[in-house]
Write a protein that holds these residues in place. Structure first.
Motif, PDB file in Angstrom:
ATOM      1  N   ASN A   1      -3.846  -7.670   3.131  1.00 51.71           N
ATOM      2  CA  ASN A   1      -4.141  -9.047   2.775  1.00 51.71           C
ATOM      3  C   ASN A   1      -5.160  -9.037   1.639  1.00 51.71           C
ATOM      4  N   THR A   2      -4.909  -9.790   0.571  1.00 50.88           N
ATOM      5  CA  THR A   2      -5.796  -9.768  -0.592  1.00 50.88           C
ATOM      6  C   THR A   2      -7.077 -10.569  -0.371  1.00 50.88           C
ATOM      7  N   LYS A   3      -7.129 -11.386   0.695  1.00 53.64           N
ATOM      8  CA  LYS A   3      -8.340 -12.174   0.964  1.00 53.64           C
ATOM      9  C   LYS A   3      -9.302 -11.456   1.906  1.00 53.64           C
ATOM     10  N   ASN A   4      -8.780 -10.993   3.055  1.00 50.50           N
ATOM     11  CA  ASN A   4      -9.664 -10.410   4.061  1.00 50.50           C
ATOM     12  C   ASN A   4      -9.465  -8.898   4.252  1.00 50.50           C
ATOM     13  N   TYR A   5      -8.591  -8.285   3.487  1.00 57.17           N
ATOM     14  CA  TYR A   5      -8.339  -6.840   3.475  1.00 57.17           C
ATOM     15  C   TYR A   5      -7.767  -6.293   4.783  1.00 57.17           C
ATOM     16  N   ASP A   6      -7.224  -7.161   5.640  1.00 59.18           N
ATOM     17  CA  ASP A   6      -6.539  -6.695   6.849  1.00 59.18           C
ATOM     18  C   ASP A   6      -5.235  -6.022   6.446  1.00 59.18           C
ATOM     19  N   GLN A   7      -4.887  -4.938   7.144  1.00 59.54           N
ATOM     20  CA  GLN A   7      -3.639  -4.241   6.860  1.00 59.54           C
ATOM     21  C   GLN A   7      -2.643  -4.512   7.973  1.00 59.54           C
ATOM     22  N   ILE A   8      -1.373  -4.716   7.577  1.00 55.03           N
ATOM     23  CA  ILE A   8      -0.327  -4.959   8.564  1.00 55.03           C
ATOM     24  C   ILE A   8       0.886  -4.089   8.256  1.00 55.03           C
ATOM     25  N   PRO A   9       1.587  -3.629   9.310  1.00 56.89           N
ATOM     26  CA  PRO A   9       2.850  -2.919   9.111  1.00 56.89           C
ATOM     27  C   PRO A   9       4.019  -3.904   9.158  1.00 56.89           C
ATOM     28  N   ILE A  10       4.982  -3.706   8.284  1.00 57.88           N
ATOM     29  CA  ILE A  10       6.174  -4.558   8.246  1.00 57.88           C
ATOM     30  C   ILE A  10       7.401  -3.653   8.285  1.00 57.88           C
ATOM     31  N   ASP A  11       8.360  -4.013   9.138  1.00 58.11           N
ATOM     32  CA  ASP A  11       9.600  -3.242   9.250  1.00 58.11           C
ATOM     33  C   ASP A  11      10.479  -3.474   8.025  1.00 58.11           C
ATOM     34  N   LYS A  12      11.253  -2.466   7.667  1.00 61.24           N
ATOM     35  CA  LYS A  12      12.115  -2.513   6.478  1.00 61.24           C
ATOM     36  C   LYS A  12      13.088  -3.682   6.508  1.00 61.24           C
ATOM     37  N   LYS A  13      13.571  -4.063   7.703  1.00 55.05           N
ATOM     38  CA  LYS A  13      14.576  -5.139   7.786  1.00 55.05           C
ATOM     39  C   LYS A  13      14.028  -6.494   7.334  1.00 55.05           C
ATOM     40  N   LEU A  14      12.698  -6.692   7.399  1.00 57.37           N
ATOM     41  CA  LEU A  14      12.113  -7.957   6.949  1.00 57.37           C
ATOM     42  C   LEU A  14      11.977  -8.023   5.429  1.00 57.37           C
ATOM     43  N   ILE A  15      12.089  -6.871   4.764  1.00 57.66           N
ATOM     44  CA  ILE A  15      11.987  -6.826   3.304  1.00 57.66           C
ATOM     45  C   ILE A  15      13.375  -6.951   2.687  1.00 57.66           C
ATOM     46  N   LYS A  16      14.385  -6.763   3.496  1.00 59.01           N
ATOM     47  CA  LYS A  16      15.784  -6.848   3.095  1.00 59.01           C
ATOM     48  C   LYS A  16      16.117  -5.774   2.061  1.00 59.01           C
TER      49      LYS A  16
ATOM     50  N   GLU B   1       3.492   0.845  -5.332  1.00 62.57           N
ATOM     51  CA  GLU B   1       2.153   0.710  -4.767  1.00 62.57           C
ATOM     52  C   GLU B   1       1.299  -0.187  -5.661  1.00 62.57           C
ATOM     53  N   GLY B   2       0.634  -1.151  -5.027  1.00 69.02           N
ATOM     54  CA  GLY B   2      -0.231  -2.075  -5.754  1.00 69.02           C
ATOM     55  C   GLY B   2       0.415  -3.405  -6.092  1.00 69.02           C
ATOM     56  N   ILE B   3       1.739  -3.529  -5.942  1.00 64.21           N
ATOM     57  CA  ILE B   3       2.429  -4.776  -6.271  1.00 64.21           C
ATOM     58  C   ILE B   3       2.014  -5.868  -5.276  1.00 64.21           C
ATOM     59  N   LYS B   4       1.854  -7.090  -5.765  1.00 63.97           N
ATOM     60  CA  LYS B   4       1.466  -8.211  -4.911  1.00 63.97           C
ATOM     61  C   LYS B   4       2.691  -9.069  -4.621  1.00 63.97           C
TER      62      LYS B   4
ATOM     63  N   LEU C   1       0.805  -1.212   0.000  1.00 65.36           N
ATOM     64  CA  LEU C   1       0.000   0.000   0.000  1.00 65.36           C
ATOM     65  C   LEU C   1       0.843   1.269   0.000  1.00 65.36           C
ATOM     66  N   TYR C   2       1.621   1.480   1.090  1.00 65.47           N
ATOM     67  CA  TYR C   2       2.418   2.701   1.193  1.00 65.47           C
ATOM     68  C   TYR C   2       3.515   2.536   2.236  1.00 65.47           C
ATOM     69  N   ARG C   3       4.388   3.555   2.297  1.00 66.01           N
ATOM     70  CA  ARG C   3       5.528   3.548   3.212  1.00 66.01           C
ATOM     71  C   ARG C   3       5.447   4.759   4.128  1.00 66.01           C
ATOM     72  N   ASP C   4       5.818   4.548   5.398  1.00 63.65           N
ATOM     73  CA  ASP C   4       5.908   5.636   6.360  1.00 63.65           C
ATOM     74  C   ASP C   4       7.229   5.470   7.104  1.00 63.65           C
ATOM     75  N   GLY C   5       8.272   6.120   6.609  1.00 68.49           N
ATOM     76  CA  GLY C   5       9.610   5.956   7.183  1.00 68.49           C
ATOM     77  C   GLY C   5      10.158   4.579   6.876  1.00 68.49           C
ATOM     78  N   ASP C   6      10.504   3.823   7.924  1.00 69.47           N
ATOM     79  CA  ASP C   6      11.018   2.456   7.761  1.00 69.47           C
ATOM     80  C   ASP C   6       9.923   1.399   7.901  1.00 69.47           C
ATOM     81  N   ILE C   7       8.673   1.828   7.990  1.00 69.45           N
ATOM     82  CA  ILE C   7       7.548   0.906   8.113  1.00 69.45           C
ATOM     83  C   ILE C   7       6.781   0.882   6.787  1.00 69.45           C
ATOM     84  N   PHE C   8       6.536  -0.334   6.292  1.00 68.87           N
ATOM     85  CA  PHE C   8       5.807  -0.531   5.045  1.00 68.87           C
ATOM     86  C   PHE C   8       4.461  -1.169   5.378  1.00 68.87           C
ATOM     87  N   TYR C   9       3.402  -0.705   4.728  1.00 69.47           N
ATOM     88  CA  TYR C   9       2.060  -1.206   5.010  1.00 69.47           C
ATOM     89  C   TYR C   9       1.567  -2.066   3.849  1.00 69.47           C
ATOM     90  N   PHE C  10       1.007  -3.231   4.217  1.00 65.05           N
ATOM     91  CA  PHE C  10       0.518  -4.200   3.254  1.00 65.05           C
ATOM     92  C   PHE C  10      -0.916  -4.581   3.595  1.00 65.05           C
TER      93      PHE C  10
END
Length: 190
Positions: free
Chosen positions: A82-97, A105-108, A71-80
């Motif tokens: 879920n394509t099934k239930n539309y829940d949004q989760i924040p993920i830290d940059k270190k987990l994306i490597k 935006e929009g990439i699956k 969806l979008y980025r806010d500093g080092d936190i990326f928001y995604f």
């Protein structure tokens, strides 16, 4: 038990999740049998070698994966989302490597989770698709004398990433990129 150890098994070891990438049953002439393993940490990617005795019990880790949309980025936190239930989760940059350069935006993509015993899920890492298509935001025009010594030039993509591309690529064109090697594959007609 140790006899259940196999390649690809995810285990909990030292309060972290590891994937067994290689193993060997060893039965020495004296002493107890053991298993020599190579373990890959699912978060850091570090590989370590460890021996498990025949009496040692390993705890299997439950790993699940879900398809998410960036969806979008806010500093080092990326928001995604879920394509099934539309829940949004924040993920830290270190987990994306190192793949944040190609997040549009929009990439699956696929996110892997470790399911704990209380059914609580913890994000382990984000797996980018093998290729992405991005637009070239800016690249220098080529002069005839430049083609003699060089075969590539730097392009700035729509995600602000810089990438080496062939000389025939122009501003505004779309290109396919290998996300693992961070390299140009081909020009794409849109």
């Amino acid at each position: 038990m140790y006899t259940n150890i196999r390649k690809g098994l995810h285990i909990q070891y030292n309060d972290e999740v590891y994937k067994i990438i290689d193993f060997l049953h060893v039965k020495p002439g004296k002493g107890y049998a053991f298993i020599r393993t190579k373990l890959k940490n699912m978060i850091t990617g570090h590989v370590l070698e460890n021996n498990f005795s025949a009496k040692h019990r390993v705890k299997e880790a439950k790993i699940v994966s879900e398809l998410y949309q960036y969806l979008y980025r806010d500093g080092d936190i990326f928001y995604f989302m879920n394509t099934k239930n539309y829940d949004q989760i924040p993920i830290d940059k270190k987990l994306i490597k190192n793949h944040t350069d190609f997040l549009k935006e929009g990439i699956k993509l696929t996110i892997f989770f470790h399911v704990k015993s209380d059914n609580n899920q913890i994000a382990l890492f984000v797996k980018m698709p093998p290729t992405v298509i991005l637009q070239v935001k800016y690249t220098e025009k080529v002069r005839k004398k430049d083609t003699i010594n060089t075969s590539s030039k730097i392009a700035i993509l729509e995600t602000e990433a810089k990438l080496l591309v062939p000389l025939f690529i122009n501003t505004g064109e779309h290109i396919k990129i290998n996300t693992d090697s961070k390299s140009y594959i081909e020009r794409v007609r849109k």
